[in-house]
Each structure stands twice: as structure tokens, then as C-alpha cells.
Design an enzyme around this catalytic site. Structure first.
Site: not given
Ligand code: ADP
Length: 447
Positions: A158, A165, A287, A291, A294
Site C-alpha cells: 500500500k 483505493g 486509516e 473529512r 460520501v
């Protein structure tokens, strides 16, 4: 409270922020690219400023143009929405240096959580279990191989600065690791401007469960329960629901308490989400998103709390008007992400919307900036609408979802509505029997 807020975003999320401002008597300033001159958020805002040509780097990511727009219009705060500059710590700091309020977390917290290696370290310090992985970033192949042996294959490579993603690679053995490590590092450099990568054990059948939190910046934290976002394609969420159909009360309490305690310790401000993978009764932090997300509307539907309104109140220094014990999570909510995409090939499908009839009725919410004749531009994210349904029970919610999808007409372009219709009657989904890999398999089955 603020008098005028500039919304540094576009599409449905710009409209979402505008709506919260309007209901609070706050004036709004829309900014837009030349491609979005006829967008709904531009039409509805009190004022609008064109900030550049269609490519996002010249408009929605153009910090100087956005700050100038705020100064010219006399805005006193900036809401970044989500995506674009929402998780850019330098932007948040610059906004504050120029004397505007940033409606979001402190730049320090955005920076800390923006680097996933640092975020995992912070989570461990705060007592949150993380996915077993390399102790930090892996410098070279020898270090990566040593880590992978300790973690056990398969491992996931990662990007430390990753998001959306993108750029993750699964290595099933040492030769695959040797082949994929440089590929992942190069992709990380080109996508995120930082080639640093780390390794994690690749869990074979986890669910993605996240906790929605609000912090007042003084250690006060309210959580709005969890969201199950396991229905993903290419690591992108497609449908989310709350509560998670398989979590029991004890697990829910353990996870929400852990998340709230960690953010209280940080003194976190504004809305934020801690994301976990859940497998065999264990939670692993992956993670934090610093913010609005969606999928925030499903948490609003079950809690009755307007998350954007809370962000505005917190940024203006207002205390919470309620305690955790006053938050009642009622019923069940599901969100379908409707993208302008071919439902089989997932290729983008921009163009003119020739017919538009959104569904309505009790328990149905549509967050979308679409209208009849709207031209979906080819330059941005393909999300064009979010259909959110709420019911007293999961079953009521599913019945409502099916009838709302049946009513929804978006003509002229391809959308993911047919895929959601298939999903809404799939046995595994109805049973809540799915993990993060299930949808990938489902979309490859013949309809
Ligand atoms: P991004 O910031 O790019 O969205 P995340 O770390 O949030 O990356 O992961 C995105 C998705 O990738 C997760 O929701 C999950 O489906 C999958 N994923 C992440 N880490 C792992 C892991 N260790 N094992 C299996 N799947 C994972």
C-alpha cells in the site's frame, strides 16, 4: 456564526454544503470551472466565481484562485467538501493564514492521518489494533521480504500517501513481491507524488466497518455509530449501510468506545471517520479520513444529526448542543452510489441527461446535482447521485430501496442503477452475508 461560506467543491457535495448553510441562514459562494457554469450549486448559491478551465488542477485544485474568490466575495470561511483539497493539510493551513476559517480539522491532524504509516503508528499509540504489517515504510526489497516473512503471505503493498483505493497490490509469494514492489512504488510516485510504500497482511474475508465521529477540538467527541462499506469494486465503495448487519451490541460498543477515546485523546476537531477491517470477531484499523465522507448521509438518517451543520457549528466555536447519551440511532439506512458508468464494463458515461425523475416518498433521500438537460462533464468523478433510504428495520429499508430504484429514471447516459437493482435482490446481500471481496465476484456473474 459565519455570515458567508465559500464552498470549494462541485457536484452533489457542493449542493449538500449549500443546503446546510441555507438552513442556518448563512450565505454561500460557489466556485466553478468553465465546465460547471450551469451546475446546480452555481445556480443556487448567492454568488459564484469562475476559478478556471475544466481540468481540476487548474480550477478545483487552484488554491490561489479559490483564496482570491473568497477575498473578493468577502467570505469568512471555506468548506472543502470532499475530494479535491479536503485532505490537503497545506491548503487548510493556507486558508487559516489568510484569515479565513477552515471548516474541517486542524492542519496537523490532516497531515498526521494523511500519511498512512504515521496514522497507523498514531493509532497503535492510542491503543487501537491495526492490521499486522511492516513496522513502517519499506525501504528496499530486502526489508520488504523480511517483513513479508514475518507477516505471512499474502501481503498487500500500500502507498503511504494512498487514497481512493488506488495503487494497492497483492503479493502471494516472494517472487511476486519482488516483481510488484517496484511497480507499486512507481505507481505511488505518479498517483500521489510520494513513492513510499508499506506492507500489510492481506485479510481474506474482512468486512469494512467505519465509525463516524464528531470532535469539538477540546476533547469532546460524539460518535454516530458504524457504517458497513464492504460492498466495493476495485476498492471503491458502491453501497453502504448502517447498522452493520452482523455486528453485535458488545462489538459495536467496544469499537465505538475505542474510536471515541482515541479522538478525544487527540483533541480532534470536526467530522472524521476511523476505518477498520473486521474479521473473525477482531477489528483492525486501516486509516482515518479527516473529512466529510460520501456515505455520511446514512449516519444522518439514523441519528437525525446533520453532519455538515455540525461541521459549521464546530468551526465557528459552538459547543455540542447534546451529549452522547442524547444520540439515538434509529432504524436502518442504505446508500447506493449512482455513477455515470456502464453497469457492466464500468466505463465512464458522461453526456446529456435527457430525462430525470428522482424517486420520493417516506424515507427516501436523493443527494444529487442532476436535472433534466444537465450535461455530465467528462472531467470529474463519475458519482452523479446518492440514493439514500431509511426504514424502521433492515427489511423495510430493503423493500423501500427496491421500489425507489424502480422509480428512479436517469435517461441519456448509462448509470449503475441496474447493478443496484440486481444487488437489492441478491440472496447474499439480503442475508447480510458478504465481505469486501463478494461484490467483485457478484459483478462478474451473468445477470
Ligand atoms: P484507500 O485510502 O486507498 O481507500 P484503504 O486503506 O482505506 O485505502 O483501503 C481501501 C480498501 O482496500 C478497504 O476498504 C478494503 O476493501 C481493502 N483493504 C485495505 N487493506 C486491506 C488488507 N490489509 N487486507 C484486505 N483488504 C484490504
Amino acid at each position: 456564526m459565519f455570515d458567508k461560506v465559500l464552498i470549494a467543491n462541485r457536484g452533489e457535495i457542493a449542493l449538500r454544503v449549500h443546503r446546510a448553510c441555507r438552513e442556518m441562514g448563512i450565505k454561500t459562494v460557489a466556485v466553478h470551472s468553465t465546465a460547471d457554469a450551469n451546475a446546480m450549486h452555481v445556480r443556487l448559491a448567492d454568488e459564484s466565481v469562475c476559478i478556471g478551465p475544466p481540468p481540476a488542477r487548474d480550477s478545483y485544485l487552484n488554491v490561489a484562485a479559490i483564496l482570491s474568490a473568497a477575498a473578493i466575495t468577502g467570505a469568512d470561511a471555506i468548506h472543502p467538501g470532499l475530494g479535491f483539497l479536503a485532505e490537503n493539510a497545506d491548503f487548510a493551513a493556507t486558508v487559516e493564514e489568510h484569515g479565513f476559517s477552515f471548516i474541517g480539522p486542524s492542519p496537523e491532524h490532516i497531515r498526521l492521518m494523511g500519511n498512512k504509516v504515521a496514522a497507523k503508528e498514531a493509532a497503535r499509540r492510542l491503543g487501537i489494533p491495526t492490521v499486522p504489517g511492516s513496522p513502517g515504510a519499506v525501504r528496499d526489497l530486502a526489508a520488504a521480504e523480511a517483513s513479508a516473512r514475518a507477516i505471512g503471505y499474502p501481503v498487500l503493498i500500500k502507498a503511504s500517501a494512498g487514497g481512493g483505493g488506488r495503487g494497492m497490490k497483492v503479493a502471494r509469494n516472494a517472487p511476486e513481491l519482488a516483481r510488484l514492489l517496484p511497480v507499486a512504488q512507481n505507481e505511488a510516485t505518479s498517483f500521489f507524488g510520494c513513492g513510499e510504500v508499506y506492507l500489510e497482511r492481506h485479510l481474506d474475508r474482512p468486512r469494512h466497518i467505519e465509525i463516524q465521529l464528531l470532535g469539538d477540538g477540546l476533547g469532546g467527541i460524539i460518535h454516530l455509530g458504524e457504517r458497513d462499506c464492504s460492498l466495493q469494486r476495485s476498492h471503491q465503495k458502491l453501497l453502504e449501510e448502517t447498522p452493520c448487519p452482523v455486528l453485535n451490541c458488545a462489538e459495536r460498543e467496544r469499537l465505538t468506545a475505542l474510536a471515541a477515546a482515541a479522538l478525544a485523546e487527540l483533541g480532534y476537531r470536526s467530522a472524521g471517520t476511523l476505518e477498520f477491517l473486521y474479521q473473525d470477531g477482531e477489528f483492525f484499523f486501516i486509516e482515518m479520513n479527516t473529512r466529510l465522507q460520501v456515505e455520511h448521509p446514512i449516519s444522518e438518517m439514523v441519528s437525525g444529526i446533520d453532519i455538515v451543520r455540525e461541521q459549521l457549528r464546530i468551526a465557528a466555536g459552538a459547543p455540542f448542543g447534546y451529549r452522547q447519551s442524547d444520540v439515538n440511532l434509529c432504524g436502518h439506512a442504505i446508500e447506493c452510489r449512482i455513477n455515470a458508468e456502464n453497469p457492466d464494463t464500468f466505463l465512464p458515461s458522461p453526456g446529456r441527461v435527457t430525462d430525470y425523475h428522482p424517486p420520493g416518498g417516506l424515507g427516501v433521500r436523493v443527494d444529487s446535482a442532476l436535472y433534466d438537460g444537465y450535461e455530465v462533464p467528462p472531467y470529474y468523478d463519475s458519482l452523479i447521485s446518492k440514493l439514500i433510504v431509511h426504514g424502521k428495520s433492515r427489511n423495510e429499508c430493503l423493500m423501500r430501496l427496491r421500489r425507489a430504484l424502480e422509480e428512479y429514471v436517469i435517461g441519456g447516459i448509462d448509470t449503475t442503477i441496474p447493478l443496484h437493482q440486481r444487488l437489492a435482490v441478491a440472496t447474499e446481500f439480503i442475508d447480510g452475508d458478504y465481505d469486501i471481496h463478494w461484490l467483485e465476484d457478484f459483478v462478474s456473474r451473468p445477470p
